[in-house]
Write an enzyme that holds these catalytic residues in place. Structure first.
Site, PDB file in Angstrom:
ATOM      1  CG  HIS A   1      -0.585   1.391   7.238  1.00 22.31           C
ATOM      2  ND1 HIS A   1       0.318   1.043   8.206  1.00 22.31           N
ATOM      3  CD2 HIS A   1       0.099   2.145   6.328  1.00 22.31           C
ATOM      4  CE1 HIS A   1       1.508   1.564   7.904  1.00 22.31           C
ATOM      5  NE2 HIS A   1       1.386   2.234   6.763  1.00 22.31           N
ATOM      6  CD  GLU A   2      -0.998   2.637   2.753  1.00 20.38           C
ATOM      7  OE1 GLU A   2      -0.565   3.813   2.734  1.00 20.38           O
ATOM      8  OE2 GLU A   2      -0.249   1.656   2.935  1.00 20.38           O
TER       9      GLU A   2
ATOM     10  CD  GLN B   1       3.327   5.849   2.649  1.00 21.26           C
ATOM     11  OE1 GLN B   1       2.306   5.311   2.243  1.00 21.26           O
ATOM     12  NE2 GLN B   1       4.366   5.179   3.121  1.00 21.26           N
TER      13      GLN B   1
ATOM     14  CB  CYS C   1       5.346   2.321   7.372  1.00 20.30           C
ATOM     15  SG  CYS C   1       4.850   3.803   6.478  1.00 20.30           S
ATOM     16  CG  LEU C   2       6.625   1.069   1.365  1.00 24.95           C
ATOM     17  CD1 LEU C   2       5.947   1.363   0.026  1.00 24.95           C
ATOM     18  CD2 LEU C   2       7.737   0.047   1.213  1.00 24.95           C
TER      19      LEU C   2
ATOM     20  N   GLY D   1       0.841  -1.192   0.000  1.00 19.33           N
ATOM     21  CA  GLY D   1       0.000   0.000   0.000  1.00 19.33           C
ATOM     22  C   GLY D   1       0.874   1.238   0.000  1.00 19.33           C
TER      23      GLY D   1
ATOM     24  CG  HIS E   1       0.456   6.831   5.604  1.00 17.98           C
ATOM     25  ND1 HIS E   1       1.565   7.388   6.184  1.00 17.98           N
ATOM     26  CD2 HIS E   1       0.765   5.527   5.405  1.00 17.98           C
ATOM     27  CE1 HIS E   1       2.505   6.482   6.324  1.00 17.98           C
ATOM     28  NE2 HIS E   1       2.043   5.328   5.870  1.00 17.98           N
TER      29      HIS E   1
END
Length: 166
Positions: A131-132, A51, A89-90, A46, A135
């Site tokens: 999660h997204e 991000q 997380c990226l 995701g 963000h």
């Protein structure tokens, strides 16, 4: 399409609340294509627009055999069942830990052309949606951790080569 730079913790864009998308079509289509390519290149499941430095309410996903995107997403839990799973997380390389989330959700939003989309998700996809969307609200996954686990994660972050406090 292009692979974009993924912002890491410490970048103020990650704590900003993303703004709703009002104009659909080619610019959003390109953004989603770039986000999918960036997510694939980084090996994620995701990715939220902030991000990559874009403060618009858009995220992409690729998990549990489903690949897609949601523009202006909202979600609600289905029932009260919760799951605890390892989450990373990226934007926080090398850090992961247990996070509790709803097990089942219904998400709604728009596609790149402004058409309504809805999906019911369970397990990893439900986790990804939550999660997204966090963000897009400027919330990093560590805030969802148990305080003791969060303290351990933050110690790892402060010692990481990539982390620069801003």
């Amino acid at each position: 399409m292009a692979v974009r730079e993924i912002r890491v913790l410490g970048d103020p864009v990650l704590s900003a609340t993303a703004q709703p998308v009002e104009a659909f079509g080619q610019p959003i289509r390109r953004l989603v294509a770039d986000m999918l390519e960036t997510m694939d290149h980084a090996g994620g499941v995701g990715l939220a627009a902030n991000q990559i430095g874009v403060t618009r309410r858009v995220f992409v996903f690729d998990c549990q055999g489903m690949r897609g995107h949601l523009v202006n997403p909202v979600w609600r839990p289905v029932g009260t069942a919760r799951q605890v799973g390892r989450e990373g997380c990226l934007s926080v390389p090398g850090v992961a830990g247990p996070v509790e989330r709803y097990n089942d959700v219904v998400a709604a939003g728009r596609d790149v052309d402004g058409r309504p989309l809805a999906l019911r998700a369970t397990g990893l996809l439900a986790r990804c949606i939550q999660h997204e969307t966090d963000h897009l609200d400027g919330v990093m996954f560590m805030r969802r951790m148990d305080p003791a686990v969060r303290a351990e994660a933050m110690a790892l972050i402060r010692g990481a080569d990539w982390f620069k406090e801003k």
